[in-house]
Design an enzyme around this catalytic site. Structure first.
Site, PDB file in Angstrom:
ATOM      1  N   LYS A   1      12.465  18.645  25.119  1.00 51.50           N
ATOM      2  CA  LYS A   1      11.787  18.862  26.396  1.00 51.50           C
ATOM      3  C   LYS A   1      10.625  17.878  26.557  1.00 51.50           C
ATOM      4  O   LYS A   1      10.439  17.291  27.624  1.00 51.50           O
ATOM      5  CB  LYS A   1      11.292  20.308  26.520  1.00 51.50           C
ATOM      6  CG  LYS A   1      10.460  20.484  27.783  1.00 51.50           C
ATOM      7  CD  LYS A   1      10.570  21.781  28.472  1.00 51.50           C
ATOM      8  CE  LYS A   1       9.860  21.709  29.831  1.00 51.50           C
ATOM      9  NZ  LYS A   1       9.692  22.978  30.468  1.00 51.50           N
TER      10      LYS A   1
ATOM     11  N   ASN B   1      16.294  21.050  35.281  1.00 49.38           N
ATOM     12  CA  ASN B   1      16.669  22.108  36.236  1.00 49.38           C
ATOM     13  C   ASN B   1      18.160  22.427  36.198  1.00 49.38           C
ATOM     14  O   ASN B   1      18.640  23.213  37.021  1.00 49.38           O
ATOM     15  CB  ASN B   1      16.281  21.707  37.670  1.00 49.38           C
ATOM     16  CG  ASN B   1      14.774  21.597  37.824  1.00 49.38           C
ATOM     17  OD1 ASN B   1      14.033  22.289  37.137  1.00 49.38           O
ATOM     18  ND2 ASN B   1      14.321  20.724  38.702  1.00 49.38           N
TER      19      ASN B   1
ATOM     20  N   LYS C   1       3.997  23.209  34.056  1.00 53.89           N
ATOM     21  CA  LYS C   1       4.339  23.880  35.315  1.00 53.89           C
ATOM     22  C   LYS C   1       3.731  25.282  35.306  1.00 53.89           C
ATOM     23  O   LYS C   1       3.910  26.037  34.350  1.00 53.89           O
ATOM     24  CB  LYS C   1       5.862  24.000  35.470  1.00 53.89           C
ATOM     25  CG  LYS C   1       6.527  22.726  35.962  1.00 53.89           C
ATOM     26  CD  LYS C   1       7.995  22.979  36.264  1.00 53.89           C
ATOM     27  CE  LYS C   1       8.685  21.726  36.752  1.00 53.89           C
ATOM     28  NZ  LYS C   1      10.138  21.927  36.978  1.00 53.89           N
TER      29      LYS C   1
ATOM     30  N   ARG D   1     -11.478  25.757  40.988  1.00 48.27           N
ATOM     31  CA  ARG D   1     -10.797  24.449  41.115  1.00 48.27           C
ATOM     32  C   ARG D   1     -10.238  23.926  39.795  1.00 48.27           C
ATOM     33  O   ARG D   1      -9.945  22.738  39.664  1.00 48.27           O
ATOM     34  CB  ARG D   1     -11.708  23.402  41.747  1.00 48.27           C
ATOM     35  CG  ARG D   1     -12.134  23.775  43.143  1.00 48.27           C
ATOM     36  CD  ARG D   1     -12.495  22.560  43.969  1.00 48.27           C
ATOM     37  NE  ARG D   1     -12.779  22.966  45.324  1.00 48.27           N
ATOM     38  CZ  ARG D   1     -13.973  23.279  45.786  1.00 48.27           C
ATOM     39  NH1 ARG D   1     -15.011  23.231  44.992  1.00 48.27           N
ATOM     40  NH2 ARG D   1     -14.129  23.638  47.026  1.00 48.27           N
TER      41      ARG D   1
ATOM     42  N   HIS E   1      15.295  35.709  32.909  1.00 48.62           N
ATOM     43  CA  HIS E   1      15.415  34.314  33.346  1.00 48.62           C
ATOM     44  C   HIS E   1      16.520  33.588  32.562  1.00 48.62           C
ATOM     45  O   HIS E   1      17.358  32.892  33.144  1.00 48.62           O
ATOM     46  CB  HIS E   1      14.073  33.599  33.180  1.00 48.62           C
ATOM     47  CG  HIS E   1      14.141  32.143  33.517  1.00 48.62           C
ATOM     48  ND1 HIS E   1      14.396  31.695  34.794  1.00 48.62           N
ATOM     49  CD2 HIS E   1      14.019  31.020  32.741  1.00 48.62           C
ATOM     50  CE1 HIS E   1      14.416  30.363  34.796  1.00 48.62           C
ATOM     51  NE2 HIS E   1      14.190  29.932  33.555  1.00 48.62           N
TER      52      HIS E   1
ATOM     53  N   GLU F   1       8.011  15.403  37.913  1.00 42.12           N
ATOM     54  CA  GLU F   1       9.365  15.601  38.423  1.00 42.12           C
ATOM     55  C   GLU F   1       9.712  14.705  39.610  1.00 42.12           C
ATOM     56  O   GLU F   1      10.278  15.156  40.613  1.00 42.12           O
ATOM     57  CB  GLU F   1       9.575  17.090  38.785  1.00 42.12           C
ATOM     58  CG  GLU F   1      11.036  17.487  38.736  1.00 42.12           C
ATOM     59  CD  GLU F   1      11.237  18.992  38.813  1.00 42.12           C
ATOM     60  OE1 GLU F   1      10.818  19.688  37.869  1.00 42.12           O
ATOM     61  OE2 GLU F   1      11.814  19.459  39.799  1.00 42.12           O
TER      62      GLU F   1
ATOM     63  N   HIS G   1      19.424  25.865  37.045  1.00 42.22           N
ATOM     64  CA  HIS G   1      18.341  26.600  37.702  1.00 42.22           C
ATOM     65  C   HIS G   1      18.522  26.750  39.209  1.00 42.22           C
ATOM     66  O   HIS G   1      17.849  27.577  39.819  1.00 42.22           O
ATOM     67  CB  HIS G   1      16.987  25.939  37.404  1.00 42.22           C
ATOM     68  CG  HIS G   1      16.490  26.204  36.008  1.00 42.22           C
ATOM     69  ND1 HIS G   1      17.199  25.841  34.884  1.00 42.22           N
ATOM     70  CD2 HIS G   1      15.357  26.808  35.550  1.00 42.22           C
ATOM     71  CE1 HIS G   1      16.518  26.191  33.803  1.00 42.22           C
ATOM     72  NE2 HIS G   1      15.399  26.792  34.180  1.00 42.22           N
TER      73      HIS G   1
ATOM     74  N   HIS H   1      18.163  30.412  39.663  1.00 45.69           N
ATOM     75  CA  HIS H   1      17.015  31.020  40.355  1.00 45.69           C
ATOM     76  C   HIS H   1      17.475  31.943  41.475  1.00 45.69           C
ATOM     77  O   HIS H   1      16.891  33.010  41.699  1.00 45.69           O
ATOM     78  CB  HIS H   1      16.107  29.931  40.946  1.00 45.69           C
ATOM     79  CG  HIS H   1      15.137  29.363  39.949  1.00 45.69           C
ATOM     80  ND1 HIS H   1      14.333  28.280  40.227  1.00 45.69           N
ATOM     81  CD2 HIS H   1      14.826  29.734  38.683  1.00 45.69           C
ATOM     82  CE1 HIS H   1      13.576  28.009  39.181  1.00 45.69           C
ATOM     83  NE2 HIS H   1      13.860  28.871  38.225  1.00 45.69           N
TER      84      HIS H   1
ATOM     85  N   ARG I   1      12.804  14.409  35.241  1.00 45.90           N
ATOM     86  CA  ARG I   1      12.525  15.807  34.861  1.00 45.90           C
ATOM     87  C   ARG I   1      13.477  16.786  35.558  1.00 45.90           C
ATOM     88  O   ARG I   1      13.643  17.924  35.103  1.00 45.90           O
ATOM     89  CB  ARG I   1      11.060  16.170  35.148  1.00 45.90           C
ATOM     90  CG  ARG I   1      10.694  17.547  34.618  1.00 45.90           C
ATOM     91  CD  ARG I   1       9.217  17.830  34.578  1.00 45.90           C
ATOM     92  NE  ARG I   1       8.983  19.180  34.063  1.00 45.90           N
ATOM     93  CZ  ARG I   1       7.810  19.653  33.706  1.00 45.90           C
ATOM     94  NH1 ARG I   1       6.739  18.897  33.791  1.00 45.90           N
ATOM     95  NH2 ARG I   1       7.700  20.891  33.258  1.00 45.90           N
TER      96      ARG I   1
ATOM     97  N   GLU J   1      17.897  28.379  27.036  1.00 44.35           N
ATOM     98  CA  GLU J   1      17.169  27.118  27.230  1.00 44.35           C
ATOM     99  C   GLU J   1      17.466  26.131  26.097  1.00 44.35           C
ATOM    100  O   GLU J   1      17.520  24.917  26.318  1.00 44.35           O
ATOM    101  CB  GLU J   1      15.649  27.365  27.341  1.00 44.35           C
ATOM    102  CG  GLU J   1      15.219  28.178  28.573  1.00 44.35           C
ATOM    103  CD  GLU J   1      15.246  27.403  29.905  1.00 44.35           C
ATOM    104  OE1 GLU J   1      15.733  26.248  29.945  1.00 44.35           O
ATOM    105  OE2 GLU J   1      14.783  27.973  30.919  1.00 44.35           O
TER     106      GLU J   1
HETATM  107  N1  GLY Z   1      11.850  24.475  33.188  1.00 44.13           N
HETATM  108  C1  GLY Z   1      11.966  23.244  33.929  1.00 44.13           C
HETATM  109  C2  GLY Z   1      10.816  22.316  33.705  1.00 44.13           C
HETATM  110  O1  GLY Z   1       9.904  22.611  32.975  1.00 44.13           O
HETATM  111  O2  GLY Z   1      10.782  21.255  34.272  1.00 44.13           O
END
Ligand code: GLY
Length: 387
Positions: free
Chosen positions: A247, A265, A160, A138, A284, A257, A268, A272, A261, A202
């Site tokens: 960031k 993206n 994330k 957990r 990526h 998010e 992305h 993606h 946030r 990035e």
């Molecule tokens: N790479 C997108 C984020 O961390 O929100």
């Protein structure tokens, strides 16, 4: 493992100083320290013990990084209770099967809740090891030790974690804050040039979404950063630090998010889809490079982005040696279909984070994403194809 005695604590000297190659920089991000310091691999043990209070450690890494750096990290731990668990390198191994194998491996070794994980590797290792940490008994603490440029400036920051599924990227995961992030820019010496270039995608994204001056700085610095030994310069360390700051400033305001946030993206949604449909042959950073160019083109044609935005982005991506068009083998309809299944879908329509121009994102009033009709997306995908 051999105990070589205690290591000196990392000092907080902040930025400043003429030569950032020799500077230890630390910043708090939502309660955990992010450290950028040359030769800090030797401090991973000390920092991990301090921030997690764990008695046992599992270092999760991939085969490439294990051979290069695991011994250096393991030997610095004062306790003999350090295990190294390895996954195969590459995005195709960021799966539930790898998660299950790593988790079973830790259970077999008897790791309990007094254990912590050290994620030693690029974004794949960080996401996967973080997800193991998020779910093991957990939730146990983990420390991110990113070894690629992309992981240092983006993937390791913000909590994330997750794995890919046959339905798409990162569709199973959890928010789980690392207890610390430790980035040692000297390890970039062994990063293949293609991976280094992918990392700049990035950094370019951070400039587009939040800082026009930084965007110009990255553009102007690329020739020297891509030159031999460019990774070992003060300029590279400064780039890592500035990207982390950008960031972090987003993550601090919207960790889970709910709105802001989503600007991270940018690139992305299409990125993606392209990455997954190409069976992860694109890195990526390469996939989101294509995604940024195409999504900016969509933004311009939708009348959201200022004229010239897509060109400015394409030209800096080209300077980094990164692609900006749809790979010919990928079908526009399949890309749209896959993008529809991404987490960024809302009530069946595709949502994009779109720049207003370089340094500012659009759609604050609608939660930082704009709904774009599929016809326009298809038009851009059909026209902007690699030749
Ligand atoms: N790479 C997108 C984020 O961390 O929100």
């Amino acid at each position: 493992m051999t105990d070589r005695g205690p290591r000196p604590p990392v000092t907080e000297s902040g930025r400043g100083g003429a030569d950032t190659r020799r500077t230890t920089w630390t910043r708090d991000v939502t309660g955990y320290p992010v450290t950028v310091a040359p030769d800090s691999l030797g401090s991973v043990a000390t920092i991990s013990a301090a921030v997690t209070s764990a008695h046992r450690f599992a270092i999760i890494t991939d085969e490439t990084v294990r051979d290069l750096y695991a011994t250096r990290v393991v030997e610095a731990f004062a306790t003999a209770d350090v295990a190294v668990l390895t996954v195969q390198a590459g995005e195709t191994h960021k799966t539930r099967e790898s998660w299950s194998r790593l988790t079973d491996g830790m259970l077999r070794l008897g790791h309990g809740r007094d254990s912590a994980i050290v994620a030693l590797g690029g974004g794949v290792v960080g996401d996967l090891a973080g997800f193991v940490a998020a779910t093991y008994m957990r939730g146990i603490p983990f420390v991110q030790v990113p070894t690629t440029l992309l992981a240092m400036i983006d993937a390791s920051i913000g909590g994330k974690t997750g794995v890919d599924t046959p339905h798409g990227k990162n569709l199973v995961g959890a928010f789980h804050r690392p207890a610390a992030v430790i980035a040692d820019p000297t390890v970039l010496a062994t990063l293949p040039p293609r991976e280094l270039r992918a990392g700049f995608a990035e950094a370019i994204k951070h400039g587009v979404i939040a800082d026009a001056k930084y965007f110009a700085h990255v553009r102007d610095s690329l020739p020297s950063l891509l030159a031999p030994a460019g990774h070992a310069t003060a300029r590279m360390t400064e780039l890592i630090i500035r990207s982390i700051e950008l960031k972090a400033s987003v993550v601090e305001r919207d960790e889970h998010e709910g709105g802001l946030r989503k600007i991270l993206n940018f690139g992305h949604t299409i990125g993606h889809a392209v990455e997954a449909l190409g069976n992860y042959r694109l890195l990526h950073g390469e996939a989101i490079s294509i995604g940024m160019a195409l999504e900016a083109e969509v933004g311009e044609r939708a009348g959201i982005s200022a004229k010239g935005t897509a060109d400015a982005i394409r030209s800096v991506l080209a300077a980094a040696g990164l692609p900006s068009a749809r790979p010919g083998g990928l079908d526009p309809d399949q890309i749209i279909e896959t993008a529809r299944g991404d987490k960024k879908t809302m009530a069946g329509s595709i949502e994009f984070a779109i720049p207003l121009g370089i340094g500012r994102m659009a759609a604050e009033e609608t939660g930082w994403t704009a709904r774009i009709g599929e016809e326009l997306i298809r038009e851009v995908l059909e026209e902007c194809v690699e030749r």
